[in-house]
Design a protein around this motif. Structure first.
Motif, PDB file in Angstrom:
ATOM      1  N   THR A 129       0.883  -1.236   0.169  1.00 26.36           N
ATOM      2  CA  THR A 129      -0.210  -0.005  -0.054  1.00 26.36           C
ATOM      3  C   THR A 129       0.966   1.263  -0.080  1.00 26.36           C
ATOM      4  OG1 THR A 129      -0.007  -0.073   2.195  1.00 26.36           O
ATOM      5  CG2 THR A 129      -2.006  -0.911   1.239  1.00 26.36           C
ATOM      6  N   SER A 130       2.151   1.085   0.413  1.00 27.28           N
ATOM      7  CA  SER A 130       2.785   2.204   0.628  1.00 27.28           C
ATOM      8  C   SER A 130       3.842   2.754  -0.543  1.00 27.28           C
ATOM      9  CB  SER A 130       3.956   2.077   1.789  1.00 27.28           C
ATOM     10  OG  SER A 130       4.929   1.323   1.440  1.00 27.28           O
ATOM     11  N   LEU A 131       3.625   2.001  -1.803  1.00 24.96           N
ATOM     12  CA  LEU A 131       4.299   2.160  -2.826  1.00 24.96           C
ATOM     13  C   LEU A 131       3.390   2.901  -4.106  1.00 24.96           C
ATOM     14  CD1 LEU A 131       7.200   1.900  -4.415  1.00 24.96           C
ATOM     15  CD2 LEU A 131       6.278  -0.118  -5.405  1.00 24.96           C
ATOM     16  N   ALA A 132       3.553   4.259  -4.233  1.00 24.77           N
ATOM     17  CA  ALA A 132       2.703   4.786  -5.310  1.00 24.77           C
ATOM     18  C   ALA A 132       3.571   4.939  -6.594  1.00 24.77           C
ATOM     19  CB  ALA A 132       2.217   5.982  -5.068  1.00 24.77           C
ATOM     20  N   THR A 133       3.266   4.064  -7.503  1.00 23.21           N
ATOM     21  CA  THR A 133       4.179   4.280  -8.819  1.00 23.21           C
ATOM     22  C   THR A 133       3.466   4.877  -9.941  1.00 23.21           C
ATOM     23  OG1 THR A 133       3.405   2.103  -9.564  1.00 23.21           O
ATOM     24  CG2 THR A 133       5.779   2.304  -8.495  1.00 23.21           C
ATOM     25  N   THR A 134       3.997   5.884 -10.451  1.00 18.98           N
ATOM     26  CA  THR A 134       3.230   6.543 -11.577  1.00 18.98           C
ATOM     27  C   THR A 134       3.303   5.746 -12.804  1.00 18.98           C
ATOM     28  OG1 THR A 134       5.206   7.908 -12.240  1.00 18.98           O
ATOM     29  CG2 THR A 134       3.443   8.834 -10.674  1.00 18.98           C
ATOM     30  N   SER A 135       4.380   4.973 -12.871  1.00 18.79           N
ATOM     31  CA  SER A 135       4.630   3.977 -14.003  1.00 18.79           C
ATOM     32  C   SER A 135       5.491   2.721 -13.626  1.00 18.79           C
ATOM     33  CB  SER A 135       5.539   4.733 -14.992  1.00 18.79           C
ATOM     34  OG  SER A 135       6.365   3.787 -15.851  1.00 18.79           O
ATOM     35  N   LEU A 136       5.318   1.790 -14.047  1.00 20.70           N
ATOM     36  CA  LEU A 136       5.857   0.461 -13.758  1.00 20.70           C
ATOM     37  C   LEU A 136       7.120   0.306 -14.755  1.00 20.70           C
ATOM     38  CD1 LEU A 136       2.810  -1.224 -12.979  1.00 20.70           C
ATOM     39  CD2 LEU A 136       4.310  -0.523 -11.298  1.00 20.70           C
ATOM     40  N   PRO A 149      11.532   4.272  16.166  1.00 20.15           N
ATOM     41  CA  PRO A 149      10.266   4.091  16.356  1.00 20.15           C
ATOM     42  C   PRO A 149       9.832   3.275  14.901  1.00 20.15           C
ATOM     43  CG  PRO A 149      10.184   6.358  15.684  1.00 20.15           C
ATOM     44  CD  PRO A 149      11.700   5.854  15.950  1.00 20.15           C
ATOM     45  N   ARG A 150       8.652   2.547  14.855  1.00 23.66           N
ATOM     46  CA  ARG A 150       7.981   2.037  13.554  1.00 23.66           C
ATOM     47  C   ARG A 150       7.616   3.426  12.936  1.00 23.66           C
ATOM     48  NH1 ARG A 150       5.136  -2.540  12.231  1.00 23.66           N
ATOM     49  NH2 ARG A 150       3.234  -1.834  10.899  1.00 23.66           N
ATOM     50  N   MET A 151       7.780   3.766  11.599  1.00 27.62           N
ATOM     51  CA  MET A 151       7.381   4.789  10.951  1.00 27.62           C
ATOM     52  C   MET A 151       6.638   4.164   9.720  1.00 27.62           C
ATOM     53  SD  MET A 151      10.993   7.022  11.091  1.00 27.62           S
ATOM     54  CE  MET A 151      12.196   5.681  11.402  1.00 27.62           C
ATOM     55  N   HIS A 152       5.951   5.375   9.186  1.00 21.93           N
ATOM     56  CA  HIS A 152       5.266   4.821   8.004  1.00 21.93           C
ATOM     57  C   HIS A 152       5.332   6.109   6.723  1.00 21.93           C
ATOM     58  CE1 HIS A 152       2.716   2.339  10.263  1.00 21.93           C
ATOM     59  NE2 HIS A 152       2.714   3.168  11.182  1.00 21.93           N
ATOM     60  N   PHE A 153       5.868   5.516   5.622  1.00 21.16           N
ATOM     61  CA  PHE A 153       6.185   6.313   4.632  1.00 21.16           C
ATOM     62  C   PHE A 153       5.242   5.899   3.406  1.00 21.16           C
ATOM     63  CE2 PHE A 153      10.186   5.095   6.787  1.00 21.16           C
ATOM     64  CZ  PHE A 153      10.528   6.293   7.165  1.00 21.16           C
ATOM     65  N   VAL A 154       5.270   7.323   2.476  1.00 20.19           N
ATOM     66  CA  VAL A 154       4.779   6.942   1.281  1.00 20.19           C
ATOM     67  C   VAL A 154       5.839   6.986   0.202  1.00 20.19           C
ATOM     68  CG1 VAL A 154       2.970   7.785  -0.390  1.00 20.19           C
ATOM     69  CG2 VAL A 154       2.489   7.739   1.840  1.00 20.19           C
ATOM     70  N   LEU A 157      -4.295   8.234  -3.041  1.00 19.65           N
ATOM     71  CA  LEU A 157      -4.460   9.400  -3.570  1.00 19.65           C
ATOM     72  C   LEU A 157      -3.404   9.569  -4.904  1.00 19.65           C
ATOM     73  CD1 LEU A 157      -5.870  12.537  -3.245  1.00 19.65           C
ATOM     74  CD2 LEU A 157      -3.697  13.055  -2.518  1.00 19.65           C
ATOM     75  N   LEU A 158      -2.321   9.421  -4.441  1.00 26.45           N
ATOM     76  CA  LEU A 158      -1.146   9.532  -5.543  1.00 26.45           C
ATOM     77  C   LEU A 158      -1.139   8.593  -6.317  1.00 26.45           C
ATOM     78  CD1 LEU A 158       1.946  10.988  -3.210  1.00 26.45           C
ATOM     79  CD2 LEU A 158       0.275  12.280  -4.413  1.00 26.45           C
ATOM     80  N   SER A 159      -1.526   7.408  -6.257  1.00 29.23           N
ATOM     81  CA  SER A 159      -1.480   6.236  -7.043  1.00 29.23           C
ATOM     82  C   SER A 159      -2.404   6.642  -8.218  1.00 29.23           C
ATOM     83  CB  SER A 159      -2.064   4.870  -6.486  1.00 29.23           C
ATOM     84  OG  SER A 159      -0.738   4.550  -5.613  1.00 29.23           O
ATOM     85  N   GLY A 160      -3.555   7.093  -7.889  1.00 28.97           N
ATOM     86  CA  GLY A 160      -4.457   7.613  -8.849  1.00 28.97           C
ATOM     87  C   GLY A 160      -4.269   8.768  -9.442  1.00 28.97           C
ATOM     88  N   LYS A 161      -3.404   9.470  -9.539  1.00 27.28           N
ATOM     89  CA  LYS A 161      -2.979  10.651  -9.912  1.00 27.28           C
ATOM     90  C   LYS A 161      -1.960  10.552 -11.134  1.00 27.28           C
ATOM     91  CE  LYS A 161      -3.011  15.195  -7.663  1.00 27.28           C
ATOM     92  NZ  LYS A 161      -2.601  15.858  -6.388  1.00 27.28           N
ATOM     93  N   ASP A 162      -2.163  11.491 -12.154  1.00 26.03           N
ATOM     94  CA  ASP A 162      -1.055  11.362 -13.135  1.00 26.03           C
ATOM     95  C   ASP A 162      -0.103  12.712 -12.709  1.00 26.03           C
ATOM     96  OD1 ASP A 162       0.479  11.593 -15.377  1.00 26.03           O
ATOM     97  OD2 ASP A 162      -1.262  12.492 -16.672  1.00 26.03           O
ATOM     98  N   LEU A 163       1.088  12.297 -12.216  1.00 24.55           N
ATOM     99  CA  LEU A 163       1.860  13.344 -11.675  1.00 24.55           C
ATOM    100  C   LEU A 163       2.564  14.047 -12.515  1.00 24.55           C
ATOM    101  CD1 LEU A 163       3.042  11.531  -8.446  1.00 24.55           C
ATOM    102  CD2 LEU A 163       1.540  13.311  -8.695  1.00 24.55           C
ATOM    103  N   GLY A 164       2.345  13.527 -14.004  1.00 32.19           N
ATOM    104  CA  GLY A 164       3.157  14.175 -15.148  1.00 32.19           C
ATOM    105  C   GLY A 164       2.463  15.473 -15.524  1.00 32.19           C
TER     106      GLY A 164
END
Ligand code: C5P
Length: 309
Positions: A74-81, A188-193, A302-309
């Motif tokens: 869930t934490s990996l948002a790729t704009t392209s594979l 501590p345990r951390m959460h990243f995007v 949110l970012l996975s569904g976004k065209d960051l280009g």
């Protein structure tokens, strides 16, 4: 950090650099670094399967889940594979690491290594280095060599600057060209995007660019030179919002000069109310340090569904 191990299967985690200072260039062509690395739960997987025929040559089989478009985290948002150039033969770090181990141990390598790729390449996430470390650990056990961690770390450093870090399972401050690893406890345990843009960056090219820009970067460096100790203390005390202000990556401006994606992602991440955001390693992936798991999941979606280009 729960890196699952059996004698035949290893999950090889990605890493993020929460701090990366380039102290200078060296005569051997590498750069002197001071960096804080943390492993994250985006994994490649390496399996070793024995071969019944002892004279058969060892081989590497690669299953590329990036190409198939699967990222199970869930934490990996790729704009392209886009996969970049994955070496599938003797140049793959798994082959280089295991061949070197066999050579030093005076034995013939054997069996099949099955590598499942999920960590994006040329992204600063350390996937190739993590695969190489996993290969050393796996082959050392499977082939009954029994070298100590210290001996494996020497071989790991020959394979790549980040490989020794991945022989251990926790956060570390790495110095030298990255191969001198000092464990950092009690984070501590951390959460990243993590966001991987379509662009891939070559580590060598980013360092070369840093060298060109060196004058300006050196001035900036002085102002953050003592920041690492403060960052570690703030992280340990759980003051993540303050810690985020101390995260720096001195390769960021060099990477941004090569790819416009770096500034674009920084801008995008800066609008998400993270504790802080940064490029990892020599890029091209960037990440945000989230305030909570809930925020991380929400922004990743949110970012996975976004065209960051
Ligand atoms: O050690 P590794 O193979 O990962 O390094 C890839 C390239 O990145 C090196 O050939 C070098 O150009 C650059 N590098 C560097 N300084 C470091 C680590 C890597 O200049 N500390």
């Amino acid at each position: 950090f729960p890196t699952r191990r059996s004698s035949e299967l290893i999950l090889a985690p990605a890493k993020l650099n929460l701090y990366l200072d380039v102290l200078g260039s060296r005569a051997d062509g590498f750069h002197e670094l001071e960096t804080l690395l943390v492993p994250v739960r985006i994994y490649d997987q390496l399996r070793w399967v024995d071969c019944p025929n002892p004279t058969a040559k060892p081989c590497l089989r690669i299953r590329n889940l990036l190409e198939l478009g699967c990222t199970s985290t869930t934490s990996l948002a790729t704009t392209s594979l886009a996969t970049g150039s994955l070496a599938t033969g003797a140049d793959n770090l798994v082959c280089r690491a295991t061949e070197r181990l066999a050579q030093v141990a005076g034995m013939e390598p054997r069996g099949t290594f099955e590598l499942t790729k999920r960590i994006p390449m040329q992204a600063g996430l350390g996937g190739g280095s993590s695969d190489a470390a996993a290969a050393l650990l796996l082959a050392n056990a499977a082939w009954g060599i029994g070298y100590s961690r210290r001996r494996l770390a020497e071989l790991a450093a020959e394979v790549g600057s980040d490989v020794p870090f991945f022989l251990n399972s926790g956060a570390a401050i790495c110095r030298g060209r990255g191969e001198m690893v000092g464990a950092v406890s009690a984070l501590p345990r951390m959460h990243f995007v993590v966001v991987k843009p379509p662009a891939n960056l070559s580590t060598a090219e980013v360092f070369a660019q840093w060298k060109q820009q060196r004058g300006a970067v050196t001035e900036e460096r002085r102002s953050v030179a003592s920041g690492l100790g403060t960052l570690v203390e703030l992280l340990r005390s759980g003051a993540l919002a303050r810690a985020g202000q101390w995260m720096v990556n001195q390769l960021e401006s060099a990477a941004a000069a090569i790819s416009p994606w770096i500034d674009q992602l920084q801008h995008e991440l800066a609008g998400q109310n993270f504790c802080g955001q940064l490029m990892t390693g020599s890029g091209s992936a960037c990440f945000g340090l989230a305030r909570s798991a809930t925020q991380a999941r929400r922004v990743a979606r949110l970012l996975s569904g976004k065209d960051l280009g």
